[in-house]
Write a protein that holds these residues in place. Sequence first.
Motif, PDB file in Angstrom:
ATOM      1  N   GLY A  43       0.795  -1.221   0.000  1.00  0.00           N
ATOM      2  CA  GLY A  43       0.000   0.000   0.000  1.00  0.00           C
ATOM      3  C   GLY A  43       0.825   1.268   0.000  1.00  0.00           C
ATOM      4  N   GLN A  44       2.126   1.170  -0.244  1.00  0.00           N
ATOM      5  CA  GLN A  44       2.981   2.358  -0.186  1.00  0.00           C
ATOM      6  C   GLN A  44       3.458   2.748  -1.584  1.00  0.00           C
ATOM      7  OE1 GLN A  44       7.302   2.757   1.401  1.00  0.00           O
ATOM      8  NE2 GLN A  44       5.999   3.346   3.130  1.00  0.00           N
ATOM      9  N   THR A  45       3.409   4.039  -1.871  1.00  0.00           N
ATOM     10  CA  THR A  45       3.949   4.610  -3.105  1.00  0.00           C
ATOM     11  C   THR A  45       4.932   5.704  -2.737  1.00  0.00           C
ATOM     12  OG1 THR A  45       1.905   4.163  -4.326  1.00  0.00           O
ATOM     13  CG2 THR A  45       3.405   5.791  -5.260  1.00  0.00           C
ATOM     14  N   ARG A  46       6.124   5.643  -3.316  1.00  0.00           N
ATOM     15  CA  ARG A  46       7.129   6.671  -3.075  1.00  0.00           C
ATOM     16  C   ARG A  46       7.766   7.064  -4.397  1.00  0.00           C
ATOM     17  NH1 ARG A  46      11.107   6.372   1.953  1.00  0.00           N
ATOM     18  NH2 ARG A  46      11.273   8.510   1.215  1.00  0.00           N
ATOM     19  N   TYR A  47       7.949   8.351  -4.578  1.00  0.00           N
ATOM     20  CA  TYR A  47       8.673   8.820  -5.740  1.00  0.00           C
ATOM     21  C   TYR A  47       9.319  10.159  -5.398  1.00  0.00           C
ATOM     22  CZ  TYR A  47       4.288  11.414  -6.487  1.00  0.00           C
ATOM     23  OH  TYR A  47       3.162  12.202  -6.328  1.00  0.00           O
ATOM     24  N   GLY A  48      10.349  10.501  -6.153  1.00  0.00           N
ATOM     25  CA  GLY A  48      11.043  11.748  -5.878  1.00  0.00           C
ATOM     26  C   GLY A  48      12.219  11.934  -6.801  1.00  0.00           C
ATOM     27  N   ALA A  49      12.908  13.040  -6.599  1.00  0.00           N
ATOM     28  CA  ALA A  49      14.068  13.393  -7.408  1.00  0.00           C
ATOM     29  C   ALA A  49      15.036  14.190  -6.552  1.00  0.00           C
ATOM     30  CB  ALA A  49      13.653  14.199  -8.634  1.00  0.00           C
ATOM     31  N   GLU A  50      16.303  14.122  -6.921  1.00  0.00           N
ATOM     32  CA  GLU A  50      17.350  14.829  -6.192  1.00  0.00           C
ATOM     33  C   GLU A  50      18.381  15.336  -7.185  1.00  0.00           C
ATOM     34  OE1 GLU A  50      20.318  14.069  -2.371  1.00  0.00           O
ATOM     35  OE2 GLU A  50      19.455  12.380  -3.453  1.00  0.00           O
ATOM     36  N   LEU A  51      18.826  16.584  -7.009  1.00  0.00           N
ATOM     37  CA  LEU A  51      19.839  17.192  -7.858  1.00  0.00           C
ATOM     38  C   LEU A  51      20.934  17.780  -6.983  1.00  0.00           C
ATOM     39  CD1 LEU A  51      17.723  19.113 -10.543  1.00  0.00           C
ATOM     40  CD2 LEU A  51      19.069  17.030 -10.899  1.00  0.00           C
ATOM     41  N   ILE A  52      22.179  17.609  -7.419  1.00  0.00           N
ATOM     42  CA  ILE A  52      23.329  18.197  -6.737  1.00  0.00           C
ATOM     43  C   ILE A  52      24.169  18.920  -7.787  1.00  0.00           C
ATOM     44  CG2 ILE A  52      25.398  17.760  -5.390  1.00  0.00           C
ATOM     45  CD1 ILE A  52      24.088  15.291  -4.265  1.00  0.00           C
ATOM     46  N   ALA A  53      24.355  20.233  -7.583  1.00  0.00           N
ATOM     47  CA  ALA A  53      25.136  21.049  -8.513  1.00  0.00           C
ATOM     48  C   ALA A  53      26.398  21.528  -7.811  1.00  0.00           C
ATOM     49  CB  ALA A  53      24.325  22.236  -9.011  1.00  0.00           C
ATOM     50  N   THR A  54      27.543  21.234  -8.394  1.00  0.00           N
ATOM     51  CA  THR A  54      28.829  21.649  -7.832  1.00  0.00           C
ATOM     52  C   THR A  54      29.224  22.984  -8.443  1.00  0.00           C
ATOM     53  OG1 THR A  54      29.475  19.331  -7.592  1.00  0.00           O
ATOM     54  CG2 THR A  54      31.230  20.986  -7.497  1.00  0.00           C
ATOM     55  N   LEU A  55      29.185  24.048  -7.621  1.00  0.00           N
ATOM     56  CA  LEU A  55      29.518  25.386  -8.109  1.00  0.00           C
ATOM     57  C   LEU A  55      31.012  25.624  -8.129  1.00  0.00           C
ATOM     58  CD1 LEU A  55      26.746  27.455  -6.280  1.00  0.00           C
ATOM     59  CD2 LEU A  55      26.648  26.297  -8.504  1.00  0.00           C
ATOM     60  N   SER A  56      31.720  25.031  -7.169  1.00  0.00           N
ATOM     61  CA  SER A  56      33.180  25.152  -7.115  1.00  0.00           C
ATOM     62  C   SER A  56      33.711  23.948  -6.358  1.00  0.00           C
ATOM     63  CB  SER A  56      33.591  26.463  -6.421  1.00  0.00           C
ATOM     64  OG  SER A  56      33.237  26.431  -5.056  1.00  0.00           O
ATOM     65  N   GLU A  57      35.024  23.936  -6.133  1.00  0.00           N
ATOM     66  CA  GLU A  57      35.609  22.814  -5.422  1.00  0.00           C
ATOM     67  C   GLU A  57      35.128  22.741  -3.976  1.00  0.00           C
ATOM     68  OE1 GLU A  57      39.791  23.028  -5.699  1.00  0.00           O
ATOM     69  OE2 GLU A  57      39.869  22.582  -7.860  1.00  0.00           O
ATOM     70  N   ALA A  63      18.981  20.025  -4.137  1.00  0.00           N
ATOM     71  CA  ALA A  63      17.529  20.155  -4.055  1.00  0.00           C
ATOM     72  C   ALA A  63      16.929  18.758  -4.119  1.00  0.00           C
ATOM     73  CB  ALA A  63      16.987  21.017  -5.191  1.00  0.00           C
ATOM     74  N   ARG A  64      15.858  18.556  -3.354  1.00  0.00           N
ATOM     75  CA  ARG A  64      15.248  17.228  -3.300  1.00  0.00           C
ATOM     76  C   ARG A  64      13.749  17.346  -3.085  1.00  0.00           C
ATOM     77  NH1 ARG A  64      17.044  11.963   0.357  1.00  0.00           N
ATOM     78  NH2 ARG A  64      15.365  10.602  -0.364  1.00  0.00           N
ATOM     79  N   TYR A  65      13.024  16.434  -3.736  1.00  0.00           N
ATOM     80  CA  TYR A  65      11.578  16.320  -3.518  1.00  0.00           C
ATOM     81  C   TYR A  65      11.250  14.842  -3.303  1.00  0.00           C
ATOM     82  CZ  TYR A  65       6.626  15.751  -4.509  1.00  0.00           C
ATOM     83  OH  TYR A  65       5.297  15.395  -4.430  1.00  0.00           O
ATOM     84  N   ASP A  66      10.427  14.563  -2.296  1.00  0.00           N
ATOM     85  CA  ASP A  66      10.036  13.191  -1.987  1.00  0.00           C
ATOM     86  C   ASP A  66       8.556  13.161  -1.643  1.00  0.00           C
ATOM     87  OD1 ASP A  66      11.040  10.287  -1.122  1.00  0.00           O
ATOM     88  OD2 ASP A  66       9.628  10.997   0.401  1.00  0.00           O
ATOM     89  N   HIS A  67       7.848  12.198  -2.235  1.00  0.00           N
ATOM     90  CA  HIS A  67       6.420  12.014  -1.933  1.00  0.00           C
ATOM     91  C   HIS A  67       6.203  10.582  -1.472  1.00  0.00           C
ATOM     92  CE1 HIS A  67       2.046  12.458  -2.285  1.00  0.00           C
ATOM     93  NE2 HIS A  67       2.064  11.220  -2.753  1.00  0.00           N
ATOM     94  N   GLU A  68       5.440  10.422  -0.400  1.00  0.00           N
ATOM     95  CA  GLU A  68       5.132   9.097   0.137  1.00  0.00           C
ATOM     96  C   GLU A  68       3.641   8.998   0.431  1.00  0.00           C
ATOM     97  OE1 GLU A  68       5.837   6.632   4.282  1.00  0.00           O
ATOM     98  OE2 GLU A  68       7.539   7.741   3.424  1.00  0.00           O
ATOM     99  N   ASP A  69       3.017   7.917  -0.077  1.00  0.00           N
ATOM    100  CA  ASP A  69       1.618   7.608   0.196  1.00  0.00           C
ATOM    101  C   ASP A  69       1.550   6.269   0.901  1.00  0.00           C
ATOM    102  OD1 ASP A  69      -0.022   9.728  -0.759  1.00  0.00           O
ATOM    103  OD2 ASP A  69       0.451   9.134  -2.808  1.00  0.00           O
ATOM    104  N   ASN A  70       0.754   6.180   1.944  1.00  0.00           N
ATOM    105  CA  ASN A  70       0.470   4.921   2.621  1.00  0.00           C
ATOM    106  C   ASN A  70      -1.038   4.728   2.624  1.00  0.00           C
ATOM    107  OD1 ASN A  70       3.143   3.905   3.801  1.00  0.00           O
ATOM    108  ND2 ASN A  70       3.116   6.043   4.468  1.00  0.00           N
ATOM    109  N   VAL A  71      -1.495   3.732   1.876  1.00  0.00           N
ATOM    110  CA  VAL A  71      -2.925   3.475   1.738  1.00  0.00           C
ATOM    111  C   VAL A  71      -3.168   1.990   1.928  1.00  0.00           C
ATOM    112  CG1 VAL A  71      -4.933   3.630   0.218  1.00  0.00           C
ATOM    113  CG2 VAL A  71      -3.166   5.384   0.111  1.00  0.00           C
ATOM    114  N   GLY A  72      -4.171   1.649   2.679  1.00  0.00           N
ATOM    115  CA  GLY A  72      -4.509   0.246   2.877  1.00  0.00           C
ATOM    116  C   GLY A  72      -4.724  -0.054   4.331  1.00  0.00           C
TER     117      GLY A  72
END
Length: 572
Positions: A43-57, A63-72
């Motif tokens: 009954g669980q659904t999870r999805y998301g994305a994550e980005l990492i940008a290196t500006l210098s050394e 940035a990150r987004y995460d979604h979680e559903d628990n149904v049942g």
Amino acid sequence: PISGSAYRLELEGSATDWLAGRIYFSHTDAGFTNAATTSFVPGQTRYGAELIATLSETTAIRARYDHEDNVGTAPRPLLTLSELLETGIVAAPGSRVDNSLDTFSLGIVQQLGDSNLEFDWIHRERVDRISPSGLSGSSDQLRSRLTTNLSDDITVFAQNEINLSSNGDSIYPNRTIFGLDWQLMPGISLGVNQIFLADNGLNDSGAITTIDLDAAYALGEDTTIHGRFSVIDGNQIGGSIGLEQGFTLAPGLRLDLAYEHVFNNIANLTGAGEQFIQPFAVGSGASSLLLTNGDSFSVGLSYTDNPNWQASARFEHRSSSQGSNTVFTAAALGRLSPAVSVLFNYELASSANQAIENLGTSSNLRLGLAYRDPNSDQFNALLRYEYRGNPGTTPETLLFGADVGSEEHLFTAEAIYAPNWRWEFYGKYAFRTSSTRLGGIGTSETGGFDEFISNNAVHLAQFRATYRLGYDWDVVGEARWIGSSAGYTEMGAAIELGYYPTPDLRLSAGYSFGSAYDRDFTGSNRSAGGFYFGITAKLNSLFGGFGLQEVAPPQQQESVVEASSANTAAGN
């Protein structure tokens, strides 16, 4: 009547030298169950994305987004035998869950010499559709963290989490954490955290101290200790400690000893339900299993020095507050000649359960005599005897306080004959005797009986012929027959067409005339008549070495311990 699907997709990589990312999606239907895995929460659904940008050394943003559903429905505790028998191997429904959580975060990481400074803004949207007034709400939080390496072995950090929303967060309160990670020695690390909670209207102010010790240390070539230890405020404790010791008694003869103690009084409450003690945890119920205290030790002895004879044995015993059980295994393999091998295997296992007692002990003995000419693969044969004690324990009779026992003796002869590359013939005959004893159900005064015994004998015969039309196609015909001492007979036949897209992948389609199924038959299941389809694959060829392990070169002769030249001279 349960049904459902589960799947998981993940993609991780770098778009450029300075930008990396990851996306993921996993979904499990509330009705999905699988007794062979614990890698899902029903009954669980999870999805998301994550980005990492290196500006210098020394600077990066993330940035990150995460979604979680628990149904049942979360599994409920099963504490009695009648509940177990009523539900079978499917987790029993308990309280309904219907909630979701969205988490957004944006942060920056800055390296300052030997220190790392992190700032993150976190936004959470939590919705509980069953109890909206409970955990539902939205919150914004600022999290800052400073990590400093005092030395190569000691790292300290300070972290502060403060809620910007006036409503606060029901799960993540305002808090400040001071921590220490200390590498005491290679393989052994100590973590100490002091957490200060602030009163935000939902959580009482206070402090929590946690200690975590993790160790995996080799004291020598044959001695290893490992352990995990966690303490929360001195009253919630969990972890394990173990020792593995090996001894080389003689060339090729090795003794292995192992001991582990597990302790735990920490119960977890997750979004998918509470973890608890239960009599079984398969498929969807495994996510709610609570770890219990116990001890286990094992003794193993193996001999591998002779290229023609090898043997091993192992004894394991486990005990806990929920019961104890013992497992013993022994195996031997030897060559009487280059073409004739002898095989022996014995397994004995008693049972222990978190909530059920008096489950029986099962045992299995196998003896085999195999013929395979190393110079010709035209004819192969196997003679086998097998003894099974309690092969299918049925706890139903525990409801009446009954004693159940069953025994099986199996004699089997099977052979494969391939006169040429086009034809292959396979035949098998098996004779099995079974005895089932059911005793202790009532007495003659109460209308019951003291003991019931049932004996039967079964004959099993199977014949299969394969004809290869070419390198890509083959035709298979098969017949099966079952006959019993009670006069019952069963007959089944099948015809099948196979296609090889590659030498290690076979697709097949066929039709089964009638049903003749028994676990002591070889090959596909024929429990029903009608059309069927099949796929057969050799995984290590399809997936580039899947499951393959490097094998040590075989020894040509046993090791010999020779006296030194000085001792030889003294003896002369």
